[in-house]
Design a protein around this motif. Structure first.
Motif, PDB file in Angstrom:
ATOM      1  N   PHE A   1       0.802  -1.351   0.032  1.00  0.00           N
ATOM      2  CA  PHE A   1       0.046   0.103  -0.102  1.00  0.00           C
ATOM      3  C   PHE A   1       0.847   1.257  -0.207  1.00  0.00           C
ATOM      4  O   PHE A   1       1.856   1.460   0.716  1.00  0.00           O
ATOM      5  CB  PHE A   1      -0.973  -0.082   1.160  1.00  0.00           C
TER       6      PHE A   1
ATOM      7  N   HIS B   1       1.194   5.668  -1.196  1.00  0.00           N
ATOM      8  CA  HIS B   1       0.615   7.043  -1.860  1.00  0.00           C
ATOM      9  C   HIS B   1       1.674   7.726  -2.663  1.00  0.00           C
ATOM     10  O   HIS B   1       2.899   7.477  -2.367  1.00  0.00           O
ATOM     11  CB  HIS B   1       0.499   7.934  -0.626  1.00  0.00           C
TER      12      HIS B   1
ATOM     13  N   ALA C   1      -6.159   6.688  -8.353  1.00  0.00           N
ATOM     14  CA  ALA C   1      -6.267   5.465  -7.456  1.00  0.00           C
ATOM     15  C   ALA C   1      -6.663   4.178  -8.144  1.00  0.00           C
ATOM     16  O   ALA C   1      -7.275   4.032  -8.966  1.00  0.00           O
ATOM     17  CB  ALA C   1      -7.190   5.856  -6.590  1.00  0.00           C
TER      18      ALA C   1
ATOM     19  N   TYR D   1      -5.857  -0.620  -8.045  1.00  0.00           N
ATOM     20  CA  TYR D   1      -5.081  -1.570  -7.459  1.00  0.00           C
ATOM     21  C   TYR D   1      -4.523  -2.544  -8.491  1.00  0.00           C
ATOM     22  O   TYR D   1      -5.127  -2.326  -9.767  1.00  0.00           O
ATOM     23  CB  TYR D   1      -6.260  -2.468  -6.857  1.00  0.00           C
TER      24      TYR D   1
ATOM     25  N   LEU E   1      -2.626   5.155  -3.882  1.00  0.00           N
ATOM     26  CA  LEU E   1      -3.511   6.028  -3.774  1.00  0.00           C
ATOM     27  C   LEU E   1      -2.934   7.571  -3.950  1.00  0.00           C
ATOM     28  O   LEU E   1      -1.604   7.593  -3.613  1.00  0.00           O
ATOM     29  CB  LEU E   1      -4.340   6.182  -2.351  1.00  0.00           C
TER      30      LEU E   1
ATOM     31  N   LYS F   1      -2.995  12.084   0.823  1.00  0.00           N
ATOM     32  CA  LYS F   1      -4.070  12.266   1.383  1.00  0.00           C
ATOM     33  C   LYS F   1      -4.644  13.609   1.271  1.00  0.00           C
ATOM     34  O   LYS F   1      -5.627  13.854   1.352  1.00  0.00           O
ATOM     35  CB  LYS F   1      -3.975  11.933   2.812  1.00  0.00           C
TER      36      LYS F   1
ATOM     37  N   TYR G   1     -11.368  10.337   0.759  1.00  0.00           N
ATOM     38  CA  TYR G   1     -10.431   9.484   0.844  1.00  0.00           C
ATOM     39  C   TYR G   1     -10.677   8.177   1.379  1.00  0.00           C
ATOM     40  O   TYR G   1     -10.072   7.006   0.946  1.00  0.00           O
ATOM     41  CB  TYR G   1      -9.272  10.013   2.165  1.00  0.00           C
TER      42      TYR G   1
ATOM     43  N   THR H   1     -12.586   5.671  -1.379  1.00  0.00           N
ATOM     44  CA  THR H   1     -11.464   5.257  -2.222  1.00  0.00           C
ATOM     45  C   THR H   1     -10.384   4.182  -1.629  1.00  0.00           C
ATOM     46  O   THR H   1     -10.453   3.398  -2.442  1.00  0.00           O
ATOM     47  CB  THR H   1     -10.630   6.521  -2.742  1.00  0.00           C
ATOM     48  N   LYS H   2     -10.031   4.463  -0.619  1.00  0.00           N
ATOM     49  CA  LYS H   2      -9.228   3.510   0.149  1.00  0.00           C
ATOM     50  C   LYS H   2      -9.939   2.162   0.243  1.00  0.00           C
ATOM     51  O   LYS H   2      -9.514   1.184  -0.052  1.00  0.00           O
ATOM     52  CB  LYS H   2      -8.547   3.903   1.371  1.00  0.00           C
TER      53      LYS H   2
ATOM     54  N   GLU I   1     -10.415   0.352  -3.406  1.00  0.00           N
ATOM     55  CA  GLU I   1      -9.319  -0.494  -3.860  1.00  0.00           C
ATOM     56  C   GLU I   1      -8.961  -1.505  -2.905  1.00  0.00           C
ATOM     57  O   GLU I   1      -8.406  -2.461  -3.488  1.00  0.00           O
ATOM     58  CB  GLU I   1      -8.136   0.669  -3.888  1.00  0.00           C
ATOM     59  N   GLY I   2      -9.192  -1.480  -1.790  1.00  0.00           N
ATOM     60  CA  GLY I   2      -8.819  -2.654  -0.815  1.00  0.00           C
ATOM     61  C   GLY I   2      -9.794  -3.723  -0.899  1.00  0.00           C
ATOM     62  O   GLY I   2      -9.377  -4.819  -1.307  1.00  0.00           O
TER      63      GLY I   2
END
Length: 300
Positions: free
Chosen positions: A162, A164, A170, A172, A181, A184, A193, A196-197, A200-201
């Motif tokens: 992971f 930034h 953004a 994967y 990503l 922040k 944020y 989006t996190k 993609e997770g």
């Protein structure tokens, strides 16, 4: 002789409910709050928390109908608990479908070996707002999770890399098993944020070392649409599990596009909601269960 009523197509009924909701409300049902003070839709009789497509469906109507309790029962469950409808004429059209898989013994068509075959069954449930005479558990205090975004991946077993970087994208990457990503400070809001996190997770759980969702190469366009729906629903579930509320603002054309796709392919929605639930359970380290695989006694 009384004519037999046609069997209910539960997949289509669920898809039609969600498509109708999208058309009426011009928003996506998985962006509705699915819980009340941290309690997700739950069967009052069995204390079973609904999962997958059932959580989505009941959750969207908790918001649309302004229910202030997350508890639901079937008619049989209501009677066993000593309840009765406040007004059947008013309540009869307020029932909502839930679906579950009943496993039946069968034979594999290719190998001839015995195998268990899933059959989709359905029930109708009512929110307890329509019912008198039921004893409800006390509601807990509202959940407040200040650091939910930062601890999102804390319990993710074998997580992807992971990072930034200053970027407008953004994404994967399954090839490198990496989530990238923007920084922040590039996001206009904390919830943007977080969404989006989470999105993609959820994508990262499809990797071949995890839930293997990317293995089907038969129709890349359809596979991409299915995976995006999994990530959309999964991100909404994950934020709410962490005490965060998804952003309700979405472009109306985008919203209506999902409504048409869901109505045209009922399997898409049910499958995506169940896969999203499994993805979130993996990321948050929640013990997974077979989604709504239950006997009629448990479901009722």
């Amino acid at each position: 002789m009384k004519k037999k009523s046609a069997p209910v197509d539960w997949k289509q009924r669920v898809a039609d409910e969600v498509a109708r909701y999208i058309e009426t409300n011009d928003t996506l049902p998985w962006l509705r709050p699915w819980n009340i003070n941290g309690i997700f839709p739950t069967n009052l009789q069995t204390k079973h928390e609904y999962r997958g497509i059932n959580a989505l469906l009941l959750g969207m109507y908790m918001g649309a109908r302004s229910y202030d309790t997350p508890y639901f029962v079937t008619i049989n469950g209501m009677r066993k608990l000593g309840g009765q409808f406040k007004d059947w004429e008013a309540a009869k059209d307020q029932g909502l479908p839930i679906v579950f898989w009943k496993m039946l013994p069968g034979t594999d068509k290719v190998t001839g070996e015995p195998k268990m075959i899933p059959l989709l069954r359905g029930w109708t449930v009512w929110n307890v707002a329509h019912i008198d005479g039921l004893e409800l558990p006390p509601m807990p205090e509202p959940v407040v999770v200040a650091d939910g975004v930062e601890r999102m991946f804390d319990n993710y077993p074998n997580p992807p890399e992971f990072r930034h970087e200053p970027s407008a994208q953004a994404y994967y990457s399954p090839l490198f098993d990496r989530i990238t990503l923007p920084m922040k400070e590039q996001f206009t809001s904390e919830i943007g944020y977080a969404e989006t996190k989470a999105h993609e997770g959820v994508h990262s759980t499809g990797h071949s070392s995890r839930l293997k969702r990317f293995d089907d190469k038969s129709n890349p366009h359809e596979a991409y649409a299915r995976e995006e729906l999994v990530a959309e629903i999964g991100a909404a579930i994950m934020l709410q599990r962490l005490g965060l509320e998804p952003d309700m603002r979405r472009m109306s054309d985008y919203v209506r596009g999902w409504g048409a796709a869901i109505k045209g392919d009922p399997n898409m929605l049910i499958g995506a909601a169940n896969r999203a639930d499994k993805a979130v359970n993996m990321i948050l380290g929640i013990e997974d269960v077979q989604i709504e695989q239950a006997t009629e006694e448990v479901a009722a």
